[in-house]
Design an enzyme around this catalytic site. Structure first.
Site, PDB file in Angstrom:
ATOM      1  N   MET A  39     -11.715  -4.937   6.299  1.00  0.00           N
ATOM      2  CA  MET A  39     -10.828  -4.006   7.015  1.00  0.00           C
ATOM      3  C   MET A  39     -10.448  -4.620   8.361  1.00  0.00           C
ATOM      4  SD  MET A  39     -10.166  -1.450   5.084  1.00  0.00           S
ATOM      5  CE  MET A  39      -9.101  -0.669   6.304  1.00  0.00           C
ATOM      6  N   MET A  74      -8.652   8.759   0.135  1.00  0.00           N
ATOM      7  CA  MET A  74      -9.403   9.211   1.324  1.00  0.00           C
ATOM      8  C   MET A  74      -9.837  10.657   1.121  1.00  0.00           C
ATOM      9  SD  MET A  74      -7.110   7.644   4.396  1.00  0.00           S
ATOM     10  CE  MET A  74      -6.259   6.066   4.245  1.00  0.00           C
ATOM     11  N   ASP A  80      -6.856  -5.806   5.025  1.00  0.00           N
ATOM     12  CA  ASP A  80      -6.192  -4.501   4.929  1.00  0.00           C
ATOM     13  C   ASP A  80      -6.134  -3.864   6.299  1.00  0.00           C
ATOM     14  OD1 ASP A  80      -5.240  -2.036   4.155  1.00  0.00           O
ATOM     15  OD2 ASP A  80      -6.987  -1.488   2.945  1.00  0.00           O
ATOM     16  N   HIS A 106      -8.652   1.546  -3.560  1.00  0.00           N
ATOM     17  CA  HIS A 106      -9.546   1.436  -2.401  1.00  0.00           C
ATOM     18  C   HIS A 106     -10.117   2.817  -2.100  1.00  0.00           C
ATOM     19  CE1 HIS A 106      -9.687   0.411   2.234  1.00  0.00           C
ATOM     20  NE2 HIS A 106     -10.882   0.622   1.714  1.00  0.00           N
ATOM     21  N   GLY A 135       1.084  -1.678   4.281  1.00  0.00           N
ATOM     22  CA  GLY A 135       1.687  -0.368   4.079  1.00  0.00           C
ATOM     23  C   GLY A 135       2.928  -0.195   4.921  1.00  0.00           C
ATOM     24  N   ASP A 142      -4.799   3.960  -1.677  1.00  0.00           N
ATOM     25  CA  ASP A 142      -5.831   4.370  -0.722  1.00  0.00           C
ATOM     26  C   ASP A 142      -6.300   5.793  -0.980  1.00  0.00           C
ATOM     27  OD1 ASP A 142      -6.124   2.116   1.093  1.00  0.00           O
ATOM     28  OD2 ASP A 142      -4.026   2.492   1.618  1.00  0.00           O
ATOM     29  N   GLY A 153      -2.747  -3.293   9.408  1.00  0.00           N
ATOM     30  CA  GLY A 153      -1.919  -3.996  10.397  1.00  0.00           C
ATOM     31  C   GLY A 153      -1.367  -5.318   9.899  1.00  0.00           C
ATOM     32  N   SER A 178       0.849  -1.189   0.000  1.00  0.00           N
ATOM     33  CA  SER A 178       0.000   0.000   0.000  1.00  0.00           C
ATOM     34  C   SER A 178       0.883   1.237   0.000  1.00  0.00           C
ATOM     35  CB  SER A 178      -0.895   0.009   1.237  1.00  0.00           C
ATOM     36  OG  SER A 178      -1.518   1.266   1.356  1.00  0.00           O
ATOM     37  N   MET A 202     -12.009   5.206  -0.005  1.00  0.00           N
ATOM     38  CA  MET A 202     -12.587   5.521   1.300  1.00  0.00           C
ATOM     39  C   MET A 202     -13.158   6.931   1.174  1.00  0.00           C
ATOM     40  SD  MET A 202      -9.586   3.848   3.551  1.00  0.00           S
ATOM     41  CE  MET A 202      -8.542   3.793   2.092  1.00  0.00           C
ATOM     42  N   HIS A 225      -1.607  -1.297  -4.090  1.00  0.00           N
ATOM     43  CA  HIS A 225      -2.836  -0.836  -3.425  1.00  0.00           C
ATOM     44  C   HIS A 225      -2.784   0.686  -3.235  1.00  0.00           C
ATOM     45  CE1 HIS A 225      -6.306  -1.599  -0.717  1.00  0.00           C
ATOM     46  NE2 HIS A 225      -5.794  -0.642   0.053  1.00  0.00           N
TER      47      HIS A 225
HETATM   48  C1  DX5 Z   1      -6.062   2.140   5.921  1.00  0.00           C
HETATM   49  C2  DX5 Z   1      -5.788   1.761   4.502  1.00  0.00           C
HETATM   50  C3  DX5 Z   1      -4.693   0.766   4.348  1.00  0.00           C
HETATM   51  C4  DX5 Z   1      -3.357   1.212   4.875  1.00  0.00           C
HETATM   52  C5  DX5 Z   1      -2.835   0.071   5.675  1.00  0.00           C
HETATM   53  O1  DX5 Z   1      -7.242   2.843   6.018  1.00  0.00           O
HETATM   54  O2  DX5 Z   1      -6.929   1.231   3.859  1.00  0.00           O
HETATM   55  O3  DX5 Z   1      -4.566   0.288   3.013  1.00  0.00           O
HETATM   56  O4  DX5 Z   1      -2.405   1.531   3.881  1.00  0.00           O
HETATM   57  O5  DX5 Z   1      -1.705   0.479   6.336  1.00  0.00           O
HETATM   58  P1  DX5 Z   1      -0.916  -0.475   7.337  1.00  0.00           P
HETATM   59  O6  DX5 Z   1      -0.458  -1.654   6.552  1.00  0.00           O
HETATM   60  O7  DX5 Z   1       0.199   0.389   7.805  1.00  0.00           O
HETATM   61  O8  DX5 Z   1      -1.878  -0.841   8.424  1.00  0.00           O
HETATM   62 ZN    ZN Z   2      -6.589   0.252   1.832  1.00  0.00          ZN
END
Ligand code: DX5
Ligand code: ZN
Length: 221
Positions: free
Chosen positions: A139, A39, A177, A68, A199, A37, A179, A11, A70, A35
């Site tokens: 998630m 937002m 997705d 993705h 990520g 993200d 952690g 990510s 959001m 990936h």
């Molecule tokens: C969080 C995103 C993830 C994010 C995950 O809202 O959707 O894709 O990049 O990041 P890590 O892998 O650091 O939890």
């Molecule tokens: Zn994501």
């Protein structure tokens, strides 16, 4: 280009955007996804990027670009993200009252369709849409920020998705997705996840290439 599960999906949210080329080049187009993200500061408190960055990613890889969204009203920008080069567009159930219609709209662009649910959304809410999906994105943190701790309670949703998939003879992929690192990916893999978004465990590692290799090894095992 598509890939065969299990799939690692770096990510770029946690990458150094001054070195986006390097970050994207880490992913192997033959087996990883990239990936992205998006937002909007409404659906989630954070604000990231839109189609311009997705189109930059598109020009940096021949691999599968996984977008993705959001954001509120994602349907208003589906065509634009597809034109920018998204291979898959994932929207949130909570942001789409006309869920089936939006999934149809995504597929009509030629992109694959993904649907995601926040940790607080019950698994049952998504079950009616499973036949319309290419990917179910579970998630495993509250969406909005990288670097949060994996929520092991979400493994129940992964297991339910896998069971429902075989019971109804469906074909969607299960993506996790939030952690994700070698240890948590193993837990999710054991419950049936196919795609592993990571990520910070990759891009904040001292050696991102080695971290991605460790993730690939963990999910392959
Ligand atoms: C969080 C995103 C993830 C994010 C995950 O809202 O959707 O894709 O990049 O990041 P890590 O892998 O650091 O939890
Ligand atoms: Zn994501």
């Amino acid at each position: 280009m598509s890939a065969t599960p299990p799939i690692a999906a770096p990510s770029i949210l946690s990458a150094d955007f001054a070195k986006l080329g390097e970050a994207v080049a880490l992913a192997d187009p033959a087996r990883d996804w990239v990936h992205c993200d998006v937002m909007d500061n409404h659906f989630v408190p954070n604000l990231t990027f839109g189609p311009i960055v997705v189109s930059a990613v598109r020009r940096l890889t021949t691999g599968f670009v996984d977008v993705h969204l959001m954001m509120e009203r994602p349907w208003a920008m589906v065509e634009e993200f597809r034109r920018a080069g998204a291979d898959q567009i994932t929207v949130h159930l909570e942001a789409c009252p006309e869920t089936r219609e939006v999934l149809r709209q995504i597929r009509a662009t030629g992109a694959k369709a993904g649907l995601s649910l926040r940790p607080g959304t019950a698994w049952r809410a998504i079950a009616p849409y499973l036949p319309d999906l290419d990917t179910l994105l579970v998630m495993t943190v509250e969406p909005g920020f990288g670097g949060q701790a994996f929520m092991p309670e979400m493994l129940e949703k992964v297991r339910a998705a896998r069971d429902e998939r075989s019971r109804r003879n469906l074909e969607f992929l299960v993506e996790v997705d939030g952690g994700i690192d070698p240890a948590t990916s193993k837990l999710a893999r054991a419950e049936g996840a196919d795609v592993f978004v990571a990520g910070s465990s990759i891009y904040h590692a001292p050696d991102p290439k080695a971290a991605l290799e460790a993730l690939r090894a963990a999910i392959a095992g």
